[in-house]
Design a protein around this motif. Structure first.
Motif, short mmCIF file in Angstrom:
data_model
loop_
_atom_site.label_atom_id
_atom_site.label_comp_id
_atom_site.label_asym_id
_atom_site.label_seq_id
_atom_site.Cartn_x
_atom_site.Cartn_y
_atom_site.Cartn_z
N ALA A 1 43.43 -63.71 -5.39
CA ALA A 1 44.34 -63.03 -6.30
C ALA A 1 45.09 -64.01 -7.19
O ALA A 1 45.17 -63.83 -8.41
N SER A 2 45.66 -65.07 -6.59
CA SER A 2 46.54 -65.96 -7.35
C SER A 2 45.80 -67.01 -8.16
O SER A 2 46.23 -67.34 -9.27
N ALA A 3 44.72 -67.55 -7.65
CA ALA A 3 44.00 -68.61 -8.37
C ALA A 3 42.71 -68.10 -8.98
O ALA A 3 42.00 -68.86 -9.63
N GLY A 4 42.42 -66.84 -8.80
CA GLY A 4 41.19 -66.28 -9.33
C GLY A 4 41.42 -65.19 -10.34
O GLY A 4 41.39 -65.41 -11.55
N ALA A 5 41.66 -64.00 -9.83
CA ALA A 5 41.75 -62.82 -10.70
C ALA A 5 42.89 -62.93 -11.71
O ALA A 5 42.76 -62.44 -12.83
N LEU A 6 43.98 -63.57 -11.35
CA LEU A 6 45.10 -63.72 -12.28
C LEU A 6 44.66 -64.49 -13.53
O LEU A 6 44.92 -64.06 -14.66
N PHE A 7 43.97 -65.60 -13.34
CA PHE A 7 43.57 -66.42 -14.48
C PHE A 7 42.44 -65.77 -15.28
O PHE A 7 42.36 -65.93 -16.49
N ILE A 8 41.59 -65.02 -14.60
CA ILE A 8 40.56 -64.28 -15.32
C ILE A 8 41.22 -63.22 -16.20
O ILE A 8 40.89 -63.07 -17.38
N GLY A 9 42.16 -62.49 -15.64
CA GLY A 9 42.86 -61.46 -16.40
C GLY A 9 43.65 -62.02 -17.57
O GLY A 9 43.65 -61.45 -18.67
N LEU A 10 44.33 -63.13 -17.36
CA LEU A 10 45.10 -63.73 -18.44
C LEU A 10 44.20 -64.23 -19.56
O LEU A 10 44.51 -64.07 -20.75
N GLY A 11 43.08 -64.85 -19.20
CA GLY A 11 42.15 -65.32 -20.22
C GLY A 11 41.52 -64.19 -21.00
O GLY A 11 41.41 -64.25 -22.23
N LEU A 12 41.11 -63.13 -20.29
CA LEU A 12 40.52 -61.98 -20.97
C LEU A 12 41.55 -61.28 -21.86
O LEU A 12 41.22 -60.84 -22.97
N GLY A 13 42.79 -61.19 -21.38
CA GLY A 13 43.84 -60.58 -22.18
C GLY A 13 44.11 -61.35 -23.46
O GLY A 13 44.30 -60.77 -24.53
N ALA A 14 44.13 -62.67 -23.34
CA ALA A 14 44.36 -63.50 -24.53
C ALA A 14 43.23 -63.33 -25.54
O ALA A 14 43.47 -63.22 -26.74
N LEU A 15 41.99 -63.28 -25.05
CA LEU A 15 40.86 -63.08 -25.96
C LEU A 15 40.89 -61.68 -26.58
O LEU A 15 40.55 -61.51 -27.75
N TYR A 16 41.28 -60.69 -25.80
CA TYR A 16 41.30 -59.31 -26.28
C TYR A 16 42.36 -59.13 -27.38
O TYR A 16 42.08 -58.57 -28.43
N PHE A 17 43.58 -59.60 -27.12
CA PHE A 17 44.65 -59.42 -28.10
C PHE A 17 44.55 -60.43 -29.24
O PHE A 17 44.85 -60.10 -30.38
N GLY A 18 44.21 -61.66 -28.94
CA GLY A 18 43.98 -62.66 -29.98
C GLY A 18 45.20 -63.09 -30.77
O GLY A 18 45.07 -63.69 -31.83
N THR A 19 46.40 -62.79 -30.29
CA THR A 19 47.61 -63.20 -31.01
C THR A 19 48.13 -64.53 -30.47
O THR A 19 47.75 -64.97 -29.38
N ASP A 20 49.01 -65.16 -31.23
CA ASP A 20 49.59 -66.41 -30.79
C ASP A 20 50.38 -66.22 -29.49
O ASP A 20 50.36 -67.09 -28.63
N GLN A 21 51.07 -65.10 -29.38
CA GLN A 21 51.86 -64.83 -28.17
C GLN A 21 50.95 -64.66 -26.95
O GLN A 21 51.31 -65.07 -25.85
N ALA A 22 49.80 -64.06 -27.13
CA ALA A 22 48.88 -63.88 -26.01
C ALA A 22 48.34 -65.23 -25.53
O ALA A 22 48.22 -65.45 -24.32
N TYR A 23 48.04 -66.12 -26.43
CA TYR A 23 47.53 -67.42 -26.02
C TYR A 23 48.62 -68.29 -25.42
O TYR A 23 48.35 -69.14 -24.58
N ALA A 24 49.86 -68.07 -25.80
CA ALA A 24 50.97 -68.85 -25.24
C ALA A 24 51.16 -68.47 -23.80
O ALA A 24 51.50 -69.25 -22.97
#
Length: 70
Positions: A47-70
């Motif tokens: 959960a903490s070292a796996g799915a969290l980082f997958i979700g954050l990376g996918l979210g940043a790619l999906y939204f594509g805003t500067d705030q998402a990548y930050a």
């Protein structure tokens, strides 16, 4: 240039998250951790070292805003 770097780092986050989610024992060894015989540690690592980082990376790619990548 910065957009390419943001995408590359998001993909790296997803890739490293896959190790934590799909190969938790390997991740434990790489981080020099142990579970003390309980499977709860593996679940926590997934959960903490796996799915969290997958979700954050996918979210940043999906939204594509500067705030998402930050």
């Amino acid at each position: 240039m910065l957009d390419t770097l943001n995408i590359a780092l998001a993909l790296t986050s997803i890739g490293l998250g896959c190790f934590g989610w799909l190969a938790p024992r390997y991740t434990l060894e790489a981080l020099d951790l142990q579970t003390n015989g309980s499977t709860m540690g593996l679940s926590e690592l997934r959960a903490s070292a796996g799915a969290l980082f997958i979700g954050l990376g996918l979210g940043a790619l999906y939204f594509g805003t500067d705030q998402a990548y930050a």
